[in-house]
Structure formats: structure tokens, C-alpha cells
Design a protein around this motif. Sequence first.
Motif: not given
Length: 153
Positions: A76-92
Motif C-alpha cells: 500500500a505504501e510506495a515501493c520500487e521495482n526490484s533489480n534483484a537477479p532472482f526475486p524473493e517472491v519466486l522463492t515462496s
Amino acid sequence: MIAFHGMPQADADALRAGGPDAYGLPAEHSVSDGAGNPCRCCLRSIPKGAAMLICAYKPFSANQPYAETGPIFLCAEACENSNAPFPEVLTSSPDYLLKGYTADERILYGTGQVTASGDVAAYAASLLAREEIAFVDVRSARNNCWQARITRR
């Protein structure tokens, strides 16, 4: 090489400002329970107790038969696009559904595959090695929610 992308920053900002979702509705306000609430902008889990939005999202430029729409979570609060080589959300989750799309945003049949989390990057890279594939979308293998888009770097 490949790159992972969340939803465009402008889309996230518009939803946070009260703009309509893919169904023309304002986002619902909720609070993260800390489990299974991945933000589709920053591609990180929304912390337990943090405010979040729930809305319908269609990561395609136009309505057409292959333009899937589904629910997503958003900080809900501002966040910015990730530049991670592999995003955290794809480890859940233990696995994800990957599909290759052509430049006109059509699924290239035969590319859809439920893929183990640890194999997402390799399978996406193998799809993107094919000239006719413009991008790969990652969706939940269980709920079909859009997770991220993968392109050539």
C-alpha cells in the motif's frame, strides 16, 4: 541473460492513488498476514501487519483471448521495482507456472510448464533463447496469479 520485472511502476502508483484495476474497480485495502502476500511491484513479500492492496491485474496492453487477468497483492505504501537477479517472491512456493509469449502477447503453445522454483531462471532462459518468444510470464502454479515477467537482459 534474463531480467525479472514486476508490474510497471506507473501501474502500481496509479493503483495506490485510487485508480481502477483491470476490472475498473478501486483496489481493496487489507493488511498482510505475512504469509503468501507477494508484492507484484517490488517482488518482495509484504511484511506481516503492513498495509496492502488487493486488485485485479492484467499484465497485457490490450484485451484479447490470451490476456489473463487475476488477483494480485501490492504494497500500500510506495515501493520500487526490484533489480534483484532472482526475486524473493519466486522463492515462496515450490513451483510456478511459466509460459512463453510472442511479441503480440499470445501464448506460444507448448511452452507452458509447471517449473520448480530452483529451475525458473533456467527454464525461462531456455524459452527466451527462442527467437519467437518475446517474454515469459510467471504465475502461481496453484492459483494462477501473475507473479512476474521475464525478458532478455
